[in-house]
Design a protein around this motif. Structure first.
Motif, PDB file in Angstrom:
ATOM      1  N   LEU A  10       9.092 -21.706 -11.560  1.00  0.00           N
ATOM      2  CA  LEU A  10      10.366 -21.990 -12.042  1.00  0.00           C
ATOM      3  C   LEU A  10      11.302 -21.049 -11.760  1.00  0.00           C
ATOM      4  N   PHE A  11      12.482 -21.420 -10.913  1.00  0.00           N
ATOM      5  CA  PHE A  11      13.665 -20.614 -10.494  1.00  0.00           C
ATOM      6  C   PHE A  11      14.935 -20.772 -11.340  1.00  0.00           C
ATOM      7  N   GLU A  12      15.902 -19.932 -11.145  1.00  0.00           N
ATOM      8  CA  GLU A  12      16.976 -20.215 -11.897  1.00  0.00           C
ATOM      9  C   GLU A  12      18.074 -19.765 -11.000  1.00  0.00           C
ATOM     10  N   MET A  13      19.506 -20.263 -11.149  1.00  0.00           N
ATOM     11  CA  MET A  13      20.578 -19.677 -10.436  1.00  0.00           C
ATOM     12  C   MET A  13      21.896 -20.442 -11.220  1.00  0.00           C
ATOM     13  N   ASP A  14      22.947 -19.864 -10.804  1.00  0.00           N
ATOM     14  CA  ASP A  14      24.260 -19.959 -11.301  1.00  0.00           C
ATOM     15  C   ASP A  14      25.266 -20.747 -10.391  1.00  0.00           C
ATOM     16  N   SER A  15      25.774 -21.695 -10.658  1.00  0.00           N
ATOM     17  CA  SER A  15      26.881 -22.097  -9.753  1.00  0.00           C
ATOM     18  C   SER A  15      27.846 -23.232 -10.465  1.00  0.00           C
ATOM     19  N   SER A  16      29.031 -23.197 -10.021  1.00  0.00           N
ATOM     20  CA  SER A  16      30.037 -23.939 -10.742  1.00  0.00           C
ATOM     21  C   SER A  16      29.907 -25.504 -10.585  1.00  0.00           C
ATOM     22  N   LEU A  17      29.225 -25.665  -9.408  1.00  0.00           N
ATOM     23  CA  LEU A  17      28.835 -27.170  -8.949  1.00  0.00           C
ATOM     24  C   LEU A  17      28.145 -27.599 -10.117  1.00  0.00           C
ATOM     25  N   ALA A  18      27.457 -27.049 -10.984  1.00  0.00           N
ATOM     26  CA  ALA A  18      26.822 -27.713 -12.050  1.00  0.00           C
ATOM     27  C   ALA A  18      27.575 -28.083 -13.441  1.00  0.00           C
ATOM     28  N   CYS A  19      28.799 -27.410 -13.271  1.00  0.00           N
ATOM     29  CA  CYS A  19      29.887 -27.844 -14.315  1.00  0.00           C
ATOM     30  C   CYS A  19      30.202 -29.098 -14.303  1.00  0.00           C
ATOM     31  N   PRO A  20      30.535 -29.638 -15.670  1.00  0.00           N
ATOM     32  CA  PRO A  20      31.228 -30.804 -15.912  1.00  0.00           C
ATOM     33  C   PRO A  20      32.726 -30.956 -15.342  1.00  0.00           C
ATOM     34  N   ALA A  21      33.139 -31.849 -14.762  1.00  0.00           N
ATOM     35  CA  ALA A  21      34.705 -31.967 -14.523  1.00  0.00           C
ATOM     36  C   ALA A  21      35.557 -31.691 -15.656  1.00  0.00           C
ATOM     37  N   GLU A  22      36.520 -30.708 -15.539  1.00  0.00           N
ATOM     38  CA  GLU A  22      37.261 -30.512 -16.551  1.00  0.00           C
ATOM     39  C   GLU A  22      38.453 -31.605 -16.739  1.00  0.00           C
ATOM     40  N   ASP A  23      38.615 -31.779 -17.939  1.00  0.00           N
ATOM     41  CA  ASP A  23      39.780 -32.873 -18.347  1.00  0.00           C
ATOM     42  C   ASP A  23      41.168 -32.432 -18.302  1.00  0.00           C
ATOM     43  N   SER A  24      41.796 -32.822 -17.229  1.00  0.00           N
ATOM     44  CA  SER A  24      42.928 -32.356 -17.028  1.00  0.00           C
ATOM     45  C   SER A  24      44.154 -33.370 -17.316  1.00  0.00           C
ATOM     46  N   HIS A  25      43.883 -34.467 -18.284  1.00  0.00           N
ATOM     47  CA  HIS A  25      44.903 -35.380 -18.845  1.00  0.00           C
ATOM     48  C   HIS A  25      45.666 -34.655 -19.985  1.00  0.00           C
ATOM     49  N   LEU A  26      47.049 -34.789 -20.014  1.00  0.00           N
ATOM     50  CA  LEU A  26      47.727 -34.426 -20.909  1.00  0.00           C
ATOM     51  C   LEU A  26      47.736 -35.091 -22.149  1.00  0.00           C
ATOM     52  N   SER A  27      47.726 -34.392 -23.250  1.00  0.00           N
ATOM     53  CA  SER A  27      48.007 -35.073 -24.521  1.00  0.00           C
ATOM     54  C   SER A  27      49.417 -35.745 -24.883  1.00  0.00           C
TER      55      SER A  27
END
Length: 308
Positions: free
Chosen positions: A201-218
């Motif tokens: 078992l290995f682990e690493m961090d990456s921004s590629l695993a992050c969900p897409a940020e919702d950029s829609h304006l309210s």
């Protein structure tokens, strides 16, 4: 009178023929050298092309099963991890004097492409320099959650006395960390005390695993931006009109200056009308400054104080 052969071919002719033969020899030598140089260049170009073709044909991840059985989700995840394929990750593990290993990892690429062993995660014994393939990229599984991606390489070298001699496999947990393309590659544990299903078992961090940020304006943000834009157009447009068309100067350049000047009084009157609870015909509890002075002048005069 007989004519000799020497008189038919003078010495100058023989020298000219010799010079021509020497010139032809020199030209042949130059052509031979040029051909040799060209051959060497062709060989080097062929080697460069072969090396480039080998790099272009570098193997990538192959999901377990037939190509037709690969899901769109798996293909999308492998495509998402593609920026990491050009990077190499290493971690060193020391356990006493007997275990001293270096783990080499690449995302969907072979660690050592010259070996052609599909090794995507390889263990190197620093003492004996023995290399063990933990997982191969031609037996890949990939799936994800809300903020993580799990990459599994199967088909590694077989265990010896552990895990019933089954093949090794590597599990790499890629967690979301915004702002970094890749970092903190490390080994968590090696599960080899079971009869089956052992893994590293290995682990690493990456921004590629992050969900897409919702950029829609309210709706509120849109209304606020629209309102601010209208105010800016009103002020700038009115200022230019007052200055260039009307010819106003100073504060008079502000659009509808008289209205905005009286707005405070209008707001105060409205607040007094709506919010105050006392009867409207009740006398004011205060007197303004100068009320006595503004009253009608009394008919009584101090005429008797004037000299007769």
């Amino acid at each position: 009178m007989p004519v000799s052969g020497a008189s038919l071919f003078p010495r100058g002719g023989r020298a000219s023929a010799r010079a021509r033969r020497e010139e032809a020899g020199r030209r042949g030598s130059r052509m031979s050298s040029l051909c040799h140089t060209s051959a060497v260049m062709v060989v080097f170009m062929a080697l460069a092309v072969s090396v480039g073709a080998e790099q272009l044909e570098e193997k990538s991840c192959d999901v377990i099963g037939d190509e037709s059985s690969e899901s769109q989700t798996e293909r999308a995840l492998l495509k998402k991890l593609e920026p990491l394929s050009q990077m190499r990750f290493n971690v060193t593990v020391e356990k006493g004097k007997t275990e001293n290993y270096i783990y080499h990892f690449r995302v969907c690429r072979e660690v050592n492409s010259s070996q052609h062993d599909f090794g995507g995660l390889v263990q190197t014994d620093r003492q004996g320099r023995r290399t063990t393939v933990i997982g191969r990229i031609n037996e890949t599984q990939v799936f994800n959650g809300s903020d993580w991606i799990m990459l599994i390489y199967k088909g590694g070298d077989s265990y010896g006395s552990h895990c019933s001699g089954e093949k090794r496999r590597a599990v790499i947990m890629i967690s979301c960390k915004r702002g970094v393309i890749a970092s903190s590659f490390s080994i968590i544990s090696e599960e080899r005390e079971k009869e089956q299903e052992c893994f590293y078992l290995f682990e690493m961090d990456s921004s590629l695993a992050c969900p897409a940020e919702d950029s829609h304006l309210s709706v509120g943000s849109i209304l606020l931006i629209t309102f601010a834009s209208l105010i800016a157009v009103y002020i700038i447009g009115g200022f230019l009109y007052q200055r260039l068309v009307v010819g106003a100067k100073g504060m008079e350049q502000f659009p509808h200056f008289a209205f905005w000047q009286d707005l405070g009084n209008l707001v105060a009157d409205g607040c007094d009308f709506v919010c105050r609870s006392k009867p409207r015909n009740a006398p004011a509890a205060y007197r303004g400054v100068g009320d006595d002075q503004l009253a009608e002048e009394s008919e009584e005069r101090d005429d008797h104080l004037l000299p007769m």
